[in-house]
Design a protein around this motif. Structure first.
Motif, PDB file in Angstrom:
ATOM      1  N   ARG A 296       0.827  -1.208   0.000  1.00  0.00           N
ATOM      2  CA  ARG A 296       0.000   0.000   0.000  1.00  0.00           C
ATOM      3  C   ARG A 296       0.864   1.261   0.000  1.00  0.00           C
ATOM      4  O   ARG A 296       0.556   2.236  -0.690  1.00  0.00           O
ATOM      5  N   ARG A 297       1.933   1.242   0.790  1.00  0.00           N
ATOM      6  CA  ARG A 297       2.781   2.422   0.901  1.00  0.00           C
ATOM      7  C   ARG A 297       3.362   2.829  -0.445  1.00  0.00           C
ATOM      8  O   ARG A 297       3.418   4.022  -0.774  1.00  0.00           O
ATOM      9  N   ASP A 298       3.804   1.848  -1.214  1.00  0.00           N
ATOM     10  CA  ASP A 298       4.512   2.140  -2.458  1.00  0.00           C
ATOM     11  C   ASP A 298       3.605   2.191  -3.687  1.00  0.00           C
ATOM     12  O   ASP A 298       4.002   2.748  -4.712  1.00  0.00           O
ATOM     13  N   GLY A 299       2.403   1.620  -3.576  1.00  0.00           N
ATOM     14  CA  GLY A 299       1.583   1.533  -4.773  1.00  0.00           C
ATOM     15  C   GLY A 299       0.229   2.184  -4.688  1.00  0.00           C
ATOM     16  O   GLY A 299      -0.580   2.048  -5.624  1.00  0.00           O
ATOM     17  N   SER A 300      -0.071   2.886  -3.589  1.00  0.00           N
ATOM     18  CA  SER A 300      -1.401   3.487  -3.461  1.00  0.00           C
ATOM     19  C   SER A 300      -1.344   4.657  -2.496  1.00  0.00           C
ATOM     20  O   SER A 300      -0.304   4.965  -1.917  1.00  0.00           O
ATOM     21  N   ASP A 301      -2.503   5.283  -2.337  1.00  0.00           N
ATOM     22  CA  ASP A 301      -2.664   6.353  -1.348  1.00  0.00           C
ATOM     23  C   ASP A 301      -3.640   5.903  -0.273  1.00  0.00           C
ATOM     24  O   ASP A 301      -4.325   6.727   0.348  1.00  0.00           O
ATOM     25  N   GLU A 302      -3.680   4.612   0.004  1.00  0.00           N
ATOM     26  CA  GLU A 302      -4.592   4.065   0.988  1.00  0.00           C
ATOM     27  C   GLU A 302      -4.000   4.160   2.393  1.00  0.00           C
ATOM     28  O   GLU A 302      -2.801   4.376   2.579  1.00  0.00           O
ATOM     29  N   ALA A 303      -4.876   3.947   3.382  1.00  0.00           N
ATOM     30  CA  ALA A 303      -4.450   3.990   4.774  1.00  0.00           C
ATOM     31  C   ALA A 303      -3.466   2.857   5.064  1.00  0.00           C
ATOM     32  O   ALA A 303      -3.650   1.726   4.614  1.00  0.00           O
ATOM     33  N   LEU A 304      -2.443   3.161   5.846  1.00  0.00           N
ATOM     34  CA  LEU A 304      -1.446   2.168   6.248  1.00  0.00           C
ATOM     35  C   LEU A 304      -1.671   1.709   7.679  1.00  0.00           C
ATOM     36  O   LEU A 304      -0.986   0.815   8.161  1.00  0.00           O
ATOM     37  N   SER A 305      -2.602   2.358   8.354  1.00  0.00           N
ATOM     38  CA  SER A 305      -2.998   1.998   9.710  1.00  0.00           C
ATOM     39  C   SER A 305      -4.509   2.165   9.788  1.00  0.00           C
ATOM     40  O   SER A 305      -5.099   2.950   9.039  1.00  0.00           O
ATOM     41  N   ALA A 306      -5.141   1.433  10.691  1.00  0.00           N
ATOM     42  CA  ALA A 306      -6.597   1.532  10.799  1.00  0.00           C
ATOM     43  C   ALA A 306      -7.045   2.880  11.329  1.00  0.00           C
ATOM     44  O   ALA A 306      -8.208   3.236  11.177  1.00  0.00           O
ATOM     45  N   SER A 307      -6.110   3.642  11.940  1.00  0.00           N
ATOM     46  CA  SER A 307      -6.516   4.929  12.506  1.00  0.00           C
ATOM     47  C   SER A 307      -5.339   5.872  12.617  1.00  0.00           C
ATOM     48  O   SER A 307      -4.207   5.467  12.923  1.00  0.00           O
ATOM     49  N   VAL A 308      -5.608   7.154  12.404  1.00  0.00           N
ATOM     50  CA  VAL A 308      -4.601   8.179  12.658  1.00  0.00           C
ATOM     51  C   VAL A 308      -4.540   8.512  14.140  1.00  0.00           C
ATOM     52  O   VAL A 308      -3.685   9.292  14.567  1.00  0.00           O
ATOM     53  N   MET A 309      -5.432   7.913  14.938  1.00  0.00           N
ATOM     54  CA  MET A 309      -5.430   8.169  16.374  1.00  0.00           C
ATOM     55  C   MET A 309      -4.455   7.255  17.107  1.00  0.00           C
ATOM     56  O   MET A 309      -4.339   7.323  18.328  1.00  0.00           O
ATOM     57  N   ASP A 310      -3.746   6.403  16.367  1.00  0.00           N
ATOM     58  CA  ASP A 310      -2.639   5.630  16.928  1.00  0.00           C
ATOM     59  C   ASP A 310      -1.382   6.490  16.839  1.00  0.00           C
ATOM     60  O   ASP A 310      -1.377   7.553  16.218  1.00  0.00           O
ATOM     61  N   TYR A 311      -0.303   6.050  17.466  1.00  0.00           N
ATOM     62  CA  TYR A 311       1.014   6.643  17.259  1.00  0.00           C
ATOM     63  C   TYR A 311       1.697   5.790  16.195  1.00  0.00           C
ATOM     64  O   TYR A 311       2.341   4.793  16.499  1.00  0.00           O
ATOM     65  N   ASN A 312       1.520   6.171  14.948  1.00  0.00           N
ATOM     66  CA  ASN A 312       2.047   5.387  13.833  1.00  0.00           C
ATOM     67  C   ASN A 312       3.467   5.846  13.494  1.00  0.00           C
ATOM     68  O   ASN A 312       3.715   7.044  13.346  1.00  0.00           O
ATOM     69  N   PRO A 313       4.403   4.912  13.343  1.00  0.00           N
ATOM     70  CA  PRO A 313       5.794   5.284  13.096  1.00  0.00           C
ATOM     71  C   PRO A 313       6.047   5.699  11.652  1.00  0.00           C
ATOM     72  O   PRO A 313       5.213   5.499  10.765  1.00  0.00           O
ATOM     73  N   ILE A 314       7.234   6.269  11.431  1.00  0.00           N
ATOM     74  CA  ILE A 314       7.704   6.498  10.069  1.00  0.00           C
ATOM     75  C   ILE A 314       7.894   5.130   9.402  1.00  0.00           C
ATOM     76  O   ILE A 314       8.521   4.244   9.968  1.00  0.00           O
ATOM     77  N   MET A 315       7.338   4.964   8.213  1.00  0.00           N
ATOM     78  CA  MET A 315       7.349   3.654   7.562  1.00  0.00           C
ATOM     79  C   MET A 315       8.486   3.602   6.552  1.00  0.00           C
ATOM     80  O   MET A 315       8.306   3.796   5.354  1.00  0.00           O
ATOM     81  N   TYR A 316       9.666   3.351   7.083  1.00  0.00           N
ATOM     82  CA  TYR A 316      10.889   3.319   6.294  1.00  0.00           C
ATOM     83  C   TYR A 316      11.620   2.036   6.651  1.00  0.00           C
ATOM     84  O   TYR A 316      11.792   1.706   7.828  1.00  0.00           O
ATOM     85  N   PHE A 317      12.062   1.280   5.628  1.00  0.00           N
ATOM     86  CA  PHE A 317      12.652  -0.030   5.854  1.00  0.00           C
ATOM     87  C   PHE A 317      14.050  -0.105   5.236  1.00  0.00           C
ATOM     88  O   PHE A 317      14.419   0.715   4.388  1.00  0.00           O
ATOM     89  N   LYS A 318      14.783  -1.117   5.660  1.00  0.00           N
ATOM     90  CA  LYS A 318      16.107  -1.346   5.101  1.00  0.00           C
ATOM     91  C   LYS A 318      15.994  -1.563   3.591  1.00  0.00           C
ATOM     92  O   LYS A 318      15.144  -2.297   3.108  1.00  0.00           O
ATOM     93  N   GLY A 319      16.855  -0.895   2.850  1.00  0.00           N
ATOM     94  CA  GLY A 319      16.855  -1.019   1.406  1.00  0.00           C
ATOM     95  C   GLY A 319      16.008   0.010   0.694  1.00  0.00           C
ATOM     96  O   GLY A 319      16.033   0.099  -0.540  1.00  0.00           O
ATOM     97  N   ASP A 320      15.240   0.811   1.446  1.00  0.00           N
ATOM     98  CA  ASP A 320      14.403   1.840   0.822  1.00  0.00           C
ATOM     99  C   ASP A 320      15.257   2.968   0.258  1.00  0.00           C
ATOM    100  O   ASP A 320      16.333   3.281   0.788  1.00  0.00           O
ATOM    101  N   SER A 321      14.776   3.575  -0.803  1.00  0.00           N
ATOM    102  CA  SER A 321      15.373   4.792  -1.343  1.00  0.00           C
ATOM    103  C   SER A 321      14.502   5.955  -0.902  1.00  0.00           C
ATOM    104  O   SER A 321      13.298   5.986  -1.184  1.00  0.00           O
ATOM    105  N   PHE A 322      15.095   6.893  -0.207  1.00  0.00           N
ATOM    106  CA  PHE A 322      14.334   8.014   0.367  1.00  0.00           C
ATOM    107  C   PHE A 322      13.542   8.745  -0.706  1.00  0.00           C
ATOM    108  O   PHE A 322      12.411   9.169  -0.480  1.00  0.00           O
TER     109      PHE A 322
END
Length: 892
Positions: free
Chosen positions: A511-537
């Motif tokens: 979802r992160r790389d191929g859409s504009d959909e929600a990555l968490s069920a709620s923005v009322m959580d403390y959601n982290p930066i979604m960056y992984f090993k091997g990612d290009s900024f």
């Protein structure tokens, strides 16, 4: 010759002679019989004062006239307003907490003799006139009052008082740098008075004097007429959907009811202009004004964050439910005050602390939200200006829940006195920390995201003001998410720390790389930066969840949705709340993420995905890669060394974070808020699988409980100096990096979680909460931990040992000391005052005894060959165990 005057003439003369005396007597008699006016004449009292008409007419002295008291603020209270419900709210307009909504009360003016009292009735208890129990309620729950003001004069039937006794008092409890001080009226200044038909605003610089001078704090006082209770229909709160609530107690309920407590969901009044339309604008939209203090660069992101919620409102039939306006120096919003209780603002402040805050004020009778102001601190996007010593209390609280540091301090104190009262520690902690209020007092998403930003920027090698420019898209997405989160609070929504466990890691990446959909069920959580090993900024599509999630849509439907034609409100709400069993609607809030007292390991701050172990592995790979690169890339940069220290601390924080998540798994129980009649309802509590508990303990043994996990390059450690600027100097903070202190602090926190009384008792109780053959028992837990902490007692490492290469490395020795200290607290605990089974205490005592015997065997067999540090450590440890076990203890 004698001349005789006529008698009449004589009498006339006599009368004329004594007439003045008679008149004076009559006047004196008249004055004596005429009562003296109770108050001075109104016109004379207000003479020379500026009249400001409105809800309550204010008469203000001119600050330019030295002959007048510049603090004089007379207030004419209309007789019709006496006894009416008003909202009295204070906020901080200037000072280090500028922009904060401070305190609020429901109040009524009441005339008592020659005074007017500002009464604060006890609105928690529902008044039911005509009900037999109402007299008992009135007798029992008496109102308090904030202040009693002498009546200065009367204007017709209206009392006039000096508001100075209120606004120059301690009633607002304004924050000062010194934390103390008393209001000094003579040195205070009235900055502005604004009056309107429905509200009045008084803004002052309140001088707070102390022994060593003082300071002035801007305090704004607002009176606002409350809407009639009958104009708003409260909505019952439901434990399955996360809303702040207005709690009341109704003693007039039927005796057949299960509760006398009534909970209303805090929400705005929203009604369609045209209910017949599928999409209709509301009669009164929720309006947010972006203050002109917000930098132009970030305004579009903040606007997007606010308007994001309109998507949820459109789903329930409202178009433009939220309107955003921009304040400028020349438009129609230029003179509107954020402190004015009629307006909702987004404000920008510069305190040097990375935070955002989304408080709201609700009518304490009904839960109707009346006002909200969001404060956004500029330091949130200036992460490099702060020293990132991430292992301090604020960082750990943001992961584990507020109050853990107080709890551990209490336990350490108890251990020092040879006993433990964990229940008292819990009570003390809760009393000193408290839970999240309707003002979102404990919301730390901005501070946590600042740490998360540090991770992303280090990964992209964008870390200093002299390096590459931070991409606006990255900062913009973070600002938008924080804004959406805080606006959610102002709509009445609480945190939902279960929302991030909705999707798998693979689903999130797709979802992160191929859409504009929600990555968490709620923005009322403390959601982290979604960056992984091997990612290009540059190629990452979204760094945070870009939109509100399915839980947010559902929660808005419950709070603001309307029943279908012919459907009752109760049936509508019941049908919505029953959807709680959907995975995307799972809800858990602050009380469910409260340190070691919360059993559900999937309810966390700053975690990601339904696969907690997979997330920790992925995050660990990224941190490990960055830490290795930091030794070369970071250490050789042309910048002060304290920037490198900041980067190292940010990475170390992420590196140790898995410990806090994994430590909650042993003895864990998944929690569900669903009711028995909900579709696919689950049990309230489900035990975590035994294999997951064992895997979590093993993983801890390989990471934060292992010396090898902290094998840093000495070159890097020797470049982690503190700032040497004089303004940053502190006698107590070492210039060098106290690596052992920090590692021990992390290990201590993890062990305290794994060996906390709630966790041990939960593990013990779980043994009879399942019929499965495979059980993770307390006995297995203690033995497993013992083998992880004391591997040298199971298999003595091959020598030779030297002081430079000891048998037990320093990191392990510190771990063993902390472990020993934690277990020893249970040995002499009085079970009368502890929620601990005697059997648990016996197992802990036996584990200690067994450890002491093994230490003795090692010393007997290898003592002469041991290095100095290891011999000292083992000898003293055995001595401590023997003394503790020999001491008397009470087991009642």
């Amino acid at each position: 010759m004698l001349t005789f005057r006529p008698l009449g003439l004589f009498l006339v003369a006599a009368v004329l002679l004594f007439a003045p005396l008679s008149v004076a007597a009559d006047e004196a008699e008249t004055k004596a019989s005429t009562p003296k006016p109770a108050y001075p004449e109104f016109k004379k009292v207000v003479e020379g004062l500026e009249e400001i008409p409105g809800l309550m007419t204010i008469y203000r002295a001119s600050g330019d006239d030295p002959t007048q008291d510049h603090t004089k603020l007379l207030c004419r209270i209309p007789r019709s307003l006496i006894g009416e419900d008003l909202l009295f709210a204070t906020s901080i307009s200037r000072g280090q907490y500028a922009g904060f909504m401070w305190s609020d009360w429901l109040v009524r003016w009441e005339i008592v003799g020659k005074h007017v009292k500002l009464v604060a009735p006890n609105v928690e208890y529902v008044q039911s006139p005509g009900s037999p129990v109402n007299n008992a309620i009135e007798r029992t729950y008496r109102p308090s009052f904030l202040v009693a003001l002498p009546i200065v004069t009367m204007a017709g039937g209206d009392p006039v008082v000096d508001l100075g006794g209120l606004v120059f008092s301690k009633i607002s409890r304004p924050p000062t740098a010194a934390g103390t001080g008393s209001p000094n009226r003579k040195l205070s200044v009235v900055r502005k008075v604004k009056n309107f038909p429905e509200n009045v605003l008084i803004d002052i610089d309140l001088a707070m004097s102390s022994t060593y001078g003082g300071e002035s704090v801007g305090v704004a006082y607002a009176f606002r007429k409350l809407p009639a209770e009958s104009s708003y229909t409260p909505r019952p709160a439901d434990e399955r959907v996360g809303y702040f609530v207005t709690l009341r107690r109704d003693w007039s309920t039927s005796y057949s009811e299960r509760e006398t407590r009534v909970r209303y969901a805090n929400r705005w009044k929203l009604e369609k202009q045209d209910p017949s339309l599928e999409l209709s604008p509301p009669k009164e939209p929720i309006v947010f004004i972006i203050e002109d203090s917000v930098p132009i660069r970030w305004r579009r992101w903040i606007r997007a964050g606010i308007e994001e919620w309109n998507k949820a409102f459109e789903e329930i039939g409202y178009v433009d439910a939220i309107i955003v306006q921009q304040q400028t120096a020349s438009n129609e919003f230029a003179d509107i005050d954020p402190e004015d209780a009629r307006y909702n603002f987004i404000r920008w402040v510069v305190t040097g602390r990375a935070f955002a805050r989304g408080p709201s004020v609700a009518d304490p009778r009904t839960g109707q939200i009346l006002d909200a102001d969001i404060v956004f601190d500029d330091s949130m996007i200036r992460w490099f200006t702060a020293e990132f010593d991430q292992l301090g209390p604020s960082s750990l609280s943001s992961v584990r829940g507020p109050g853990y540091e107080h709890h551990e301090a209490m336990l350490d104190l108890a251990a020092g006195h040879g006993g433990l009262d964990e229940r008292a520690a819990e009570t003390w902690t809760r009393g000193h920390v408290g839970h999240e209020s309707h003002e979102c007092a404990s919301c730390s998403i901005a501070h946590g995201l600042a740490q998360q930003m540090a991770m992303g920027l280090i990964a992209a090698k964008v870390v200093t003001p002299t390096g590459k420019e931070v991409p606006e898209r990255f900062l913009g997405e973070v600002i938008k998410q924080i804004t959406t989160h805080e606006v959610g609070h102002t709509l009445g929504l609480r945190h939902n720390f279960r929302a991030s466990a909705w999707l798998t890691l693979d689903q999130i990446r797709e979802r992160r790389d191929g859409s504009d959909e929600a990555l968490s069920a709620s923005v009322m959580d403390y959601n982290p930066i979604m960056y992984f090993k091997g990612d290009s900024f540059e190629e990452v599509r979204h760094f945070v969840t870009p939109v509100i999630g399915p839980y947010d849509y559902w929660a808005i439907e419950y709070g603001y949705g309307d029943p279908a034609p012919g459907q009752s409100a109760n049936d509508f709400l019941a049908s919505v709340a029953a959807q709680s069993t959907k995975p995307e609607h799972a809800y858990a809030t602050d009380e469910d993420t409260y340190y070691i007292f919360s059993p559900d390991p999937l309810t966390n701050r700053w975690d990601l995905s339904s696969d907690l172990d997979g997330w920790l592995t992925t995050r660990g790979e990224l941190v490990s890669e960055l830490m290795d690169e930091l030794s070369t890339w970071g250490a050789d940069r042309d910048e002060p060394r304290y920037f490198l220290r900041q980067m190292f601390s940010a990475l170390l924080s992420e590196m140790t974070r898995p410990g806090y998540y994994l430590a909650r798994i042993p003895g864990g129980q998944y929690f569900s808020r669903s009711r028995a009649t909900d579709p696919d309802a689950r049990a309230a509590l489900t035990l975590v699988e035994p294999e997951k508990m064992r895997a979590a303990v093993d993983r801890l043994g390989e990471t934060v409980l292992s010396p090898d996990y902290f094998a840093f390059d000495p070159k890097l450690l020797n470049n982690l100096a503190r700032s040497r600027w004089v303004e940053d100097f502190s006698r107590t903070d070492p210039v060098e990096y106290p690596i052992h202190t920090y590692i021990t602090r992390v290990q201590k926190s993890v062990l305290y979680d794994m060996l906390g009384m709630p966790g041990l008792q939960r593990l013990y109780d779980n043994e009879i909460k399942t019929t499965a053959e495979d059980k993770y028992t307390l006995a297995e837990h203690l033995q497993k931990l013992n083998s992880i902490v004391w591997p040298e007692l199971e298999e003595v490492p091959a020598g030779p040992y030297t002081d430079a290469e000891p048998m037990i490395p320093a990191i392990r020795r510190n771990l063993q000391s902390v472990y020993l200290k934690r277990l020893m607290t249970y040995v002499s605990v009085d079970l009368t005052y502890a929620d601990l089974s005697p059997d648990v205490q016996r197992m802990v005592r036996y584990s200690l005894r067994e450890t002491g015997e093994k230490i003795g065997a090692v010393l007997d067999a290898h003592g002469k060959d041991l290095d100095f540090a290891t011999k000292a450590h083992l000898t003293e440890t055995r001595s401590q165990i023997e003394r503790v076990l020999e001491a008397q203890f009470t087991a009642k």
